[in-house]
Design an enzyme around this catalytic site. Structure first.
Site, PDB file in Angstrom:
ATOM      1  N   LYS A   1     -36.878 -21.829 -33.441  1.00 22.69           N
ATOM      2  CA  LYS A   1     -37.556 -21.174 -34.677  1.00 22.69           C
ATOM      3  C   LYS A   1     -36.517 -21.593 -34.885  1.00 22.69           C
ATOM      4  O   LYS A   1     -36.079 -21.388 -35.905  1.00 22.69           O
ATOM      5  CB  LYS A   1     -37.465 -19.892 -34.618  1.00 22.69           C
ATOM      6  CG  LYS A   1     -38.447 -19.373 -34.213  1.00 22.69           C
ATOM      7  CD  LYS A   1     -38.580 -17.751 -34.169  1.00 22.69           C
ATOM      8  CE  LYS A   1     -39.904 -17.108 -33.748  1.00 22.69           C
ATOM      9  NZ  LYS A   1     -39.626 -15.489 -32.988  1.00 22.69           N
TER      10      LYS A   1
ATOM     11  N   GLU B   1     -34.033 -31.056 -33.973  1.00 22.70           N
ATOM     12  CA  GLU B   1     -34.430 -29.857 -33.394  1.00 22.70           C
ATOM     13  C   GLU B   1     -33.032 -29.576 -34.016  1.00 22.70           C
ATOM     14  O   GLU B   1     -31.800 -29.575 -35.071  1.00 22.70           O
ATOM     15  CB  GLU B   1     -32.858 -30.391 -32.224  1.00 22.70           C
ATOM     16  CG  GLU B   1     -34.046 -30.691 -31.585  1.00 22.70           C
ATOM     17  CD  GLU B   1     -34.891 -28.947 -30.396  1.00 22.70           C
ATOM     18  OE1 GLU B   1     -34.242 -27.965 -31.302  1.00 22.70           O
ATOM     19  OE2 GLU B   1     -35.255 -29.172 -29.600  1.00 22.70           O
ATOM     20  N   ASP B   2     -32.080 -27.534 -34.001  1.00 23.12           N
ATOM     21  CA  ASP B   2     -30.775 -26.295 -34.406  1.00 23.12           C
ATOM     22  C   ASP B   2     -30.053 -27.809 -33.289  1.00 23.12           C
ATOM     23  O   ASP B   2     -28.621 -27.431 -33.950  1.00 23.12           O
ATOM     24  CB  ASP B   2     -31.979 -25.492 -33.788  1.00 23.12           C
ATOM     25  CG  ASP B   2     -31.548 -24.736 -32.898  1.00 23.12           C
ATOM     26  OD1 ASP B   2     -32.082 -25.987 -31.954  1.00 23.12           O
ATOM     27  OD2 ASP B   2     -31.767 -23.857 -32.324  1.00 23.12           O
TER      28      ASP B   2
ATOM     29  N   ASP C   1     -28.464 -29.137 -25.895  1.00 23.85           N
ATOM     30  CA  ASP C   1     -26.994 -29.270 -25.187  1.00 23.85           C
ATOM     31  C   ASP C   1     -27.490 -30.098 -23.852  1.00 23.85           C
ATOM     32  O   ASP C   1     -26.947 -30.614 -23.901  1.00 23.85           O
ATOM     33  CB  ASP C   1     -27.502 -27.390 -25.028  1.00 23.85           C
ATOM     34  CG  ASP C   1     -26.372 -26.793 -23.573  1.00 23.85           C
ATOM     35  OD1 ASP C   1     -25.110 -27.653 -24.122  1.00 23.85           O
ATOM     36  OD2 ASP C   1     -26.928 -25.239 -23.641  1.00 23.85           O
TER      37      ASP C   1
HETATM   38  P1  5GP Z   1     -31.027 -27.196 -24.104  1.00 29.97           P
HETATM   39  O1  5GP Z   1     -32.800 -27.808 -23.690  1.00 29.97           O
HETATM   40  O2  5GP Z   1     -30.319 -28.605 -24.499  1.00 29.97           O
HETATM   41  O3  5GP Z   1     -29.713 -27.245 -22.935  1.00 29.97           O
HETATM   42  O4  5GP Z   1     -30.979 -26.319 -25.240  1.00 29.97           O
HETATM   43  C1  5GP Z   1     -31.462 -26.374 -25.732  1.00 29.97           C
HETATM   44  C2  5GP Z   1     -31.546 -25.046 -26.794  1.00 29.97           C
HETATM   45  O5  5GP Z   1     -30.625 -24.824 -26.640  1.00 29.97           O
HETATM   46  C3  5GP Z   1     -31.470 -25.055 -28.459  1.00 29.97           C
HETATM   47  O6  5GP Z   1     -32.630 -24.965 -28.555  1.00 29.97           O
HETATM   48  C4  5GP Z   1     -30.927 -23.595 -28.326  1.00 29.97           C
HETATM   49  O7  5GP Z   1     -32.242 -22.362 -28.728  1.00 29.97           O
HETATM   50  C5  5GP Z   1     -30.342 -23.949 -26.887  1.00 29.97           C
HETATM   51  N1  5GP Z   1     -29.149 -23.553 -27.688  1.00 29.97           N
HETATM   52  C6  5GP Z   1     -27.911 -24.212 -26.689  1.00 29.97           C
HETATM   53  N2  5GP Z   1     -27.209 -23.864 -27.075  1.00 29.97           N
HETATM   54  C7  5GP Z   1     -26.632 -22.430 -27.977  1.00 29.97           C
HETATM   55  C8  5GP Z   1     -25.499 -22.367 -28.641  1.00 29.97           C
HETATM   56  O8  5GP Z   1     -24.805 -22.244 -28.788  1.00 29.97           O
HETATM   57  N3  5GP Z   1     -25.997 -21.107 -29.834  1.00 29.97           N
HETATM   58  C9  5GP Z   1     -27.070 -21.151 -29.548  1.00 29.97           C
HETATM   59  N4  5GP Z   1     -28.043 -20.161 -31.143  1.00 29.97           N
HETATM   60  N5  5GP Z   1     -28.946 -21.710 -29.562  1.00 29.97           N
HETATM   61  C10 5GP Z   1     -27.922 -22.430 -28.018  1.00 29.97           C
END
Ligand code: 5GP
Length: 199
Positions: free
Chosen positions: A46, A99-100, A103
């Site tokens: 979302k 993507e939002d 990370d």
């Molecule tokens: P990744 O698999 O790249 O580690 O994670 C990506 C997901 O982790 C994002 O789509 C998000 O849901 C969550 N996420 C990572 N960093 C943040 C952050 O600083 N704030 C929030 N609200 N969600 C994050």
């Protein structure tokens, strides 16, 4: 002292409405320039909710908009479950995954593998936020809104436990304080804007 009495660090504005608008306009221009014959936007729910709605309005070409809803089994595991799949076969189509935030890159790695198996003509990634200092898996990002350091971000679609998504700006918050109390920032972030928090 119990964690309940901890006073959360005040949120800091990472990007206000104006900065977000300028960035989304730039991204819309970049995507449109590379996809003059149209494209399929795949928004990951979302977190990309607000971003994608502004992004598609900033495009000067016509996209087909599709949604993918996912959930993580656990943070940083890279194990993702698709809760809602695309309604469209993207074989032979030009796809931009929206993507939002990227990370560790593990979620994106899973999604690119999943969509890549469907043989799109091209597959690019547009992310609002790039937290590249935390990257575990290399992430090919064609379009990046803002690069952010290792901070926890809320607002403009990004949540903590379902809260704060509708903030019209991006702020940094104290993840430890939020874990102790998910509503820790409701007063500071909503009352100062004359609005009521969730619930
Ligand atoms: P990744 O698999 O790249 O580690 O994670 C990506 C997901 O982790 C994002 O789509 C998000 O849901 C969550 N996420 C990572 N960093 C943040 C952050 O600083 N704030 C929030 N609200 N969600 C994050």
């Amino acid at each position: 002292m119990g964690t309940e009495s901890r006073v959360p660090r005040p949120p800091e504005v990472l990007a206000d409405r104006q900065a977000i608008e300028a960035t989304v306009t730039r991204l819309g221009r970049e995507i449109s320039a590379r996809h003059r014959d149209g494209l399929v936007i795949v928004a990951v729910l979302k977190g990309s909710l607000l971003f994608v709605s502004d992004l598609v309005r900033s495009l000067t070409v016509q996209p087909v908009v599709e949604f993918l809803a996912i959930s993580r089994y656990e943070p940083d595991s890279g194990r993702v479950r698709i809760l809602k799949d695309l309604d469209l076969d993207v074989t032979g189509r030009d796809v931009v995954l929206v993507e939002d935030i990227v990370d560790t890159g593990l979620t994106l790695g899973f999604l690119l593998g999943e969509l890549g198996r469907r043989s799109p003509a091209s597959l690019e990634v547009c992310t609002l936020l790039d937290k590249r200092v935390r990257r575990i898996l290399p992430a090919p990002l064609a379009y990046v809104g803002f690069e952010v350091p290792d901070v926890f971000v809320l607002g403009y679609g990004l949540d903590f436990a379902g809260r704060y998504r509708n903030l019209d700006m991006l702020v940094t918050a104290d993840a430890v304080a939020l874990t102790a109390d998910p509503d820790a920032y409701v007063d500071q972030l909503y009352r100062s804007h004359g609005a009521r928090g969730p619930g």
